[in-house]
Scaffold this active site. Structure first.
Site, PDB file in Angstrom:
ATOM      1  N   ALA A  63       0.865  -1.183   0.000  1.00  0.00           N
ATOM      2  CA  ALA A  63       0.000   0.000   0.000  1.00  0.00           C
ATOM      3  C   ALA A  63       0.899   1.230   0.000  1.00  0.00           C
ATOM      4  O   ALA A  63       2.067   1.150   0.381  1.00  0.00           O
ATOM      5  CB  ALA A  63      -0.863  -0.016   1.248  1.00  0.00           C
ATOM      6  N   GLY A 102       0.623  -5.114   0.778  1.00  0.00           N
ATOM      7  CA  GLY A 102      -0.527  -5.053  -0.117  1.00  0.00           C
ATOM      8  C   GLY A 102      -0.226  -5.622  -1.497  1.00  0.00           C
ATOM      9  O   GLY A 102      -1.132  -6.079  -2.204  1.00  0.00           O
ATOM     10  N   GLU A 105      -0.752  -9.179  -1.144  1.00  0.00           N
ATOM     11  CA  GLU A 105      -2.195  -9.401  -0.933  1.00  0.00           C
ATOM     12  C   GLU A 105      -2.957  -9.356  -2.260  1.00  0.00           C
ATOM     13  O   GLU A 105      -3.881 -10.141  -2.485  1.00  0.00           O
ATOM     14  CB  GLU A 105      -2.744  -8.368   0.052  1.00  0.00           C
ATOM     15  CG  GLU A 105      -2.204  -8.609   1.464  1.00  0.00           C
ATOM     16  CD  GLU A 105      -2.596  -7.527   2.443  1.00  0.00           C
ATOM     17  OE1 GLU A 105      -2.239  -6.350   2.208  1.00  0.00           O
ATOM     18  OE2 GLU A 105      -3.276  -7.847   3.437  1.00  0.00           O
ATOM     19  N   GLU A 125       3.996  -5.568   7.171  1.00  0.00           N
ATOM     20  CA  GLU A 125       3.149  -4.559   7.828  1.00  0.00           C
ATOM     21  C   GLU A 125       3.479  -4.388   9.310  1.00  0.00           C
ATOM     22  O   GLU A 125       3.437  -3.281   9.843  1.00  0.00           O
ATOM     23  CB  GLU A 125       1.670  -4.932   7.675  1.00  0.00           C
ATOM     24  CG  GLU A 125       1.080  -4.646   6.306  1.00  0.00           C
ATOM     25  CD  GLU A 125       1.273  -5.774   5.298  1.00  0.00           C
ATOM     26  OE1 GLU A 125       2.127  -6.658   5.520  1.00  0.00           O
ATOM     27  OE2 GLU A 125       0.566  -5.774   4.273  1.00  0.00           O
TER      28      GLU A 125
HETATM   29  C1  3H9 Z   1       0.578  -2.313   3.325  1.00  0.00           C
HETATM   30  O1  3H9 Z   1       0.782  -2.809   2.261  1.00  0.00           O
HETATM   31  C2  3H9 Z   1      -0.758  -2.332   4.029  1.00  0.00           C
HETATM   32  C3  3H9 Z   1      -1.739  -3.310   3.451  1.00  0.00           C
HETATM   33  O2  3H9 Z   1      -1.593  -4.585   4.046  1.00  0.00           O
HETATM   34  C4  3H9 Z   1      -3.169  -2.909   3.754  1.00  0.00           C
HETATM   35  C5  3H9 Z   1      -3.687  -1.685   3.175  1.00  0.00           C
HETATM   36  C6  3H9 Z   1      -5.151  -1.488   3.418  1.00  0.00           C
HETATM   37  N1  3H9 Z   1       4.629   3.447  -0.065  1.00  0.00           N
HETATM   38  O3  3H9 Z   1      13.313   1.842   0.039  1.00  0.00           O
HETATM   39  P1  3H9 Z   1      13.671   2.554  -1.206  1.00  0.00           P
HETATM   40  C7  3H9 Z   1       9.342   4.843  -1.514  1.00  0.00           C
HETATM   41  S1  3H9 Z   1       1.807  -1.459   4.163  1.00  0.00           S
HETATM   42  C8  3H9 Z   1       5.091   4.649  -0.385  1.00  0.00           C
HETATM   43  O4  3H9 Z   1      14.682   3.637  -1.113  1.00  0.00           O
HETATM   44  P2  3H9 Z   1      14.825   0.128  -2.221  1.00  0.00           P
HETATM   45  C9  3H9 Z   1      10.470   5.178  -0.551  1.00  0.00           C
HETATM   46  O5  3H9 Z   1      10.020   6.034   0.464  1.00  0.00           O
HETATM   47  C10 3H9 Z   1       3.177  -1.499   3.049  1.00  0.00           C
HETATM   48  N2  3H9 Z   1       6.381   4.878  -0.736  1.00  0.00           N
HETATM   49  O6  3H9 Z   1      14.107   1.533  -2.364  1.00  0.00           O
HETATM   50  C11 3H9 Z   1      11.461   5.828  -1.483  1.00  0.00           C
HETATM   51  O7  3H9 Z   1      11.030   7.158  -1.709  1.00  0.00           O
HETATM   52  P3  3H9 Z   1      12.071   8.351  -1.923  1.00  0.00           P
HETATM   53  C12 3H9 Z   1       3.904  -2.773   3.079  1.00  0.00           C
HETATM   54  C13 3H9 Z   1       7.208   3.828  -0.746  1.00  0.00           C
HETATM   55  O8  3H9 Z   1      15.049  -0.363  -3.593  1.00  0.00           O
HETATM   56  C14 3H9 Z   1      11.287   5.048  -2.781  1.00  0.00           C
HETATM   57  O9  3H9 Z   1       9.991   4.439  -2.709  1.00  0.00           O
HETATM   58  N3  3H9 Z   1       5.105  -2.659   2.259  1.00  0.00           N
HETATM   59  C15 3H9 Z   1       6.780   2.535  -0.409  1.00  0.00           C
HETATM   60  O10 3H9 Z   1      15.985   0.242  -1.289  1.00  0.00           O
HETATM   61  C16 3H9 Z   1      12.311   3.957  -2.986  1.00  0.00           C
HETATM   62  O11 3H9 Z   1      12.320   3.125  -1.825  1.00  0.00           O
HETATM   63  C17 3H9 Z   1       6.305  -2.327   2.771  1.00  0.00           C
HETATM   64  O12 3H9 Z   1       6.440  -2.140   3.968  1.00  0.00           O
HETATM   65  C18 3H9 Z   1       5.416   2.361  -0.062  1.00  0.00           C
HETATM   66  N4  3H9 Z   1       4.933   1.160   0.268  1.00  0.00           N
HETATM   67  O13 3H9 Z   1      13.786  -0.823  -1.485  1.00  0.00           O
HETATM   68  C19 3H9 Z   1       7.449  -2.217   1.815  1.00  0.00           C
HETATM   69  N5  3H9 Z   1       7.827   1.683  -0.520  1.00  0.00           N
HETATM   70  O14 3H9 Z   1      12.818   7.989  -3.162  1.00  0.00           O
HETATM   71  C20 3H9 Z   1       8.147  -0.890   1.986  1.00  0.00           C
HETATM   72  C21 3H9 Z   1       8.866   2.427  -0.913  1.00  0.00           C
HETATM   73  O15 3H9 Z   1      11.228   9.560  -2.025  1.00  0.00           O
HETATM   74  N6  3H9 Z   1       9.213  -0.682   1.035  1.00  0.00           N
HETATM   75  N7  3H9 Z   1       8.508   3.717  -1.051  1.00  0.00           N
HETATM   76  O16 3H9 Z   1      12.959   8.331  -0.701  1.00  0.00           O
HETATM   77  C22 3H9 Z   1      10.402  -1.314   1.096  1.00  0.00           C
HETATM   78  O17 3H9 Z   1      10.645  -2.165   1.939  1.00  0.00           O
HETATM   79  C23 3H9 Z   1      11.451  -0.910   0.113  1.00  0.00           C
HETATM   80  O18 3H9 Z   1      11.100   0.365  -0.372  1.00  0.00           O
HETATM   81  C24 3H9 Z   1      11.625  -1.846  -1.102  1.00  0.00           C
HETATM   82  C25 3H9 Z   1      12.596  -1.187  -2.127  1.00  0.00           C
HETATM   83  C26 3H9 Z   1      12.211  -3.178  -0.604  1.00  0.00           C
HETATM   84  C27 3H9 Z   1      10.316  -2.074  -1.796  1.00  0.00           C
END
Ligand code: 3H9
Length: 688
Positions: A63, A102, A105, A125
């Protein structure tokens, strides 16, 4: 159609390419576009199979975290997932890059899943203070069983494609381009080679033993956190009919969303990323080949290990041959540890390039020198002068924890090449790196410091010059607050327990014992000459050092660390004598009072550090405390925590404390301004 998805019809296959860079977060626009695309393809009589794949670097990273805390907008992710599952035509998903939260999901709601090797799959999450809220807690156990689902959901860990296959989360692991794989899978499905099914039609096999075991473990290890326990409750509901289980998940998700821990943990997520946004980011960093490290003590050998693990050739120099030998052994031990923990293969270890020498001249040709010698201004200056002649043009980094970088740089012929790289011990483990920027430091040298941190997989925070930079300056202040509490009546163990109760893994006195009481002692001696007369100086730790009790390393400090453990019984008379010297009659403190004073001291100095421009933004200060000083992640950092208290309340608190000690408790100007204007540190973060 919105351009966050790329809709194509290839024969009878409807392809939905997700295109919401950088990571395909499931923002409102993406959810809306997927829904419209699926409905259009479902209604199209020429289409018999639909496939979802990610363009760019991932499938869906989850999400859009930036939308949490804002009013929700339809279609919600749970509704989209239910709609996908109910689609009258089979829907396939191709997972590459990241299929997290998400994102997974969405995939679980489709009717078949193809994973590309290298994909990170998981439900992280819980690390953000929430539970999977789009069916993850209901559909995962239907595929993997309750025990495996609990493991994934309560740890938030990422697994790879093969592990996901073994657990039954995905149907196939195939190498290739995601779009090609989507077309190929559609063909397989048509031929009956790829079975489809609705996850929601499966039943979860009850497993009360796994639920009870996980719940008991979490009560022991993560009692203070809110969302892990809600994860278990949600998975427990997966034996109910799907609509009922989903409704339970929704209610629990909402409870988590409303919790302050969610706000703190998401702040910490963004803090880790925000700190990379520095003015020098537009400048091209210099290329770094070989790195020189001067000093083979604990810091130097840790820094050398970190550089080797990142693949840099390293030249380690130490003037004393015995010390060099000890440093080399420490590095070998560190690398063996990395092999044991699976962070390094033994083949790779054998190729690492380490030159160890007692001859400074061996630094000839290095591109960056990190000096980790004794914390003494004259020693540092001599090293800089000497090294600059051996490797002119190299970046000269000092690992000083406190000393004035401008003063060190003034000794260099090229002060623009001098920078502070403040590592935290153990340097090959701790994630924080303070990049200290002097008046003369060149932008490309700063950019190189940040590029190096990225290679070392560390979180770099830009800091200006002052005594102790961001972290140690703030720590010195709140450490004094702990000493004052001890002087005024609380025992070290009560203070430690109260601070642990707030969420730190250790209290300040336990921390002193771990670091070694000689470290703080040496720093206090450095500051003797400039200490204001009005300061209430607490000499208890000095008395311990004089008695030879240096903490863990000598088996005795504030606590006993030998066969007997617990508080050191011999310090009570020392504390009493110190109280008598100050004319203090001890009084009782509640744990709440201890935490309030300790945190207010931390916030006050953190606010000043930001206000003086030592840190770029409040969130940079939060990152330093989170990633270098064990600040509990769910409180988001001292200045995020300050916002939850409010500037007006903090000003009032400090004014009350100041009636007892006006020298220590002074209201930072910024807190007064914020109280008057009713603003927050979050507002200042937004202004950048
Ligand atoms: C969820 O899904 C809830 C659901 O169950 C229910 C909903 C109803 N959203 O980390 P990076 C941005 S909760 C918004 O540097 P990498 C990040 O801030 C979510 N932005 O890259 C950054 O921005 P900026 C569950 C996001 O290659 C840019 O993308 N998911 C999100 O080192 C690049 O990110 C997670 O917890 C997001 N979800 O790593 C996964 N994700 O360039 C969270 C990233 O402005 N994300 N951004 O600084 C990660 O773990 C890592 O970003 C990922 C890539 C492994 C994907």
């Amino acid at each position: 159609m919105n351009d966050v998805v790329h809709l194509e019809r290839v024969g009878a296959t409807g392809l939905i390419g997700l295109n919401n860079p950088p990571v395909n977060a499931a923002s409102h626009a993406l959810r809306q576009a997927i829904l419209e695309a699926v409905e259009a393809l479902e209604a199209d009589p020429k289409i018999d199979v639909i496939a979802l794949y990610g363009k760019g670097r991932s499938f869906i990273a989850g999400a859009d975290i930036r939308e949490f805390g804002k009013p929700p907008k339809d279609p919600w992710l749970p509704a989209l997932c239910n709609r996908l599952e109910a689609c009258a035509k089979p829907v396939i998903s191709v997972l590459h890059g990241a299929a997290l939260g998400g994102g997974l999901e969405v995939a679980l709601a489709t009717h078949a899943r193809i994973a590309v090797p290298g994909v990170a799959i998981g439900l992280p999450e819980v690390t953000l203070g929430i539970i999977p809220g789009a069916g993850g807690t209901q559909r995962t156990p239907r595929l993997t069983g309750v025990a495996a689902a609990l493991d994934l959901i309560t740890t938030g860990r990422h697994i790879d494609a093969e592990q996901a296959l073994a657990l039954g989360l995905v149907d196939r692991v195939v190498t290739g381009d995601p779009r090609d794989l989507a077309l190929q899978a559609a063909g397989d499905m048509r031929r009956g080679d790829l079975p489809t099914r609705r996850t929601g039609d499966l039943d979860t096999k009850p497993d009360d033993a796994a639920l009870a075991k996980t719940a008991a473990e979490l009560r022991k290890t993560r009692a203070h956190l809110f969302s892990p326990h809600r994860c278990v409750e949600a998975v427990a509901a997966s034996t109910l009919p799907l609509p009922e289980g989903l409704a339970r998940e929704r209610a629990l998700f909402q409870d988590c969303l409303d919790s302050p821990q969610r706000a703190g943990l998401i702040h910490a997520f963004f803090a880790e990323r925000a700190v990379a946004k520095i003015p020098e980011a537009v400048t091209r960093p210099r290329d770094i080949g070989r790195i020189g490290v001067i000093g083979a003590g604990t810091m130097g050998s840790g820094i050398a290990t970190a550089c080797l693990l990142a693949g840099f050739p390293v030249t380690l120099v130490e003037k004393n041959a015995d010390a060099l030998g000890r440093g080399q052994s420490a590095i070998v031990g560190n690398l063996d540890g990395a092999v044991r923990r699976g962070k390094l293969t033994s083949e790779k270890r054998d190729t690492l390039d380490l030159i160890a020498s007692t001859d400074m001249a061996r630094l000839d040709g290095v591109d960056l020198v990190i000096e980790a010698a004794f914390e003494d201004m004259e020693v540092k200056k001599q090293i800089i002068e000497q090294v600059e002649k051996i490797c002119p043009g190299a970046i000269l980094a000092t690992n000083t924890s406190y000393l004035d970088l401008n003063d060190i740089a003034a000794t260099a012929a090229s002060p623009g090449d001098v920078i502070g790289l403040h590592f935290f011990s153990p340097a090959h483990v701790m994630r924080l790196l303070e990049v200290v920027v002097g008046d003369a430091t060149r932008p490309e040298v700063v950019a190189t410091g940040f590029a190096l941190a990225k290679r070392l997989r560390k979180i770099a925070v830009r800091a200006g010059v002052c005594d102790g930079f961001i972290g140690n300056r703030i720590m010195n202040h709140y450490r004094k607050a702990a000493d004052h509490l001890m002087l005024d009546g609380a025992s070290p163990e009560q203070i430690d327990a109260a601070i642990r109760g707030f969420g730190f893994a250790m209290g300040p006195f336990e921390m002193s014992d771990l670091a070694g009481l000689d470290i703080g002692h040496a720093n206090r001696r450095r500051l003797d000459a400039t200490r204001p007369e009005a300061e209430r100086y607490v000499a208890v730790a000095d008395r311990l050092v004089e008695a030879g009790w240096l903490g863990r390393k000598t088996g005795k400090g504030f606590y006993l660390h030998g066969a007997d453990t617990g508080p050191n019984p011999d310090i009570a008379p020392i504390i009493e004598a110190e109280r008598a010297r100050h004319g203090v009659s001890p009084r009782p403190f509640t744990d709440e009072d201890i935490v309030a004073r300790y945190m207010t001291a931390m916030i006050s100095e953190a606010a000043r550090v930001y206000d003086e421009g030592i840190a770029l933004r409040p969130i940079d200060v939060d990152a330093v405390l989170l990633f270098g000083y064990g600040f509990p992640r769910h409180h988001g950092g001292p200045l995020h925590h300050a916002d939850t208290l409010g500037a007006a309340r903090l000003v009032e608190r400090i004014e009350t404390y100041a009636t007892e000690d006006a020298h220590f408790w002074q209201v930072p100007a910024i807190l007064r301004r914020m109280a008057a204007e009713e603003t927050t540190f979050a507002d200042l973060n937004r202004e950048g």
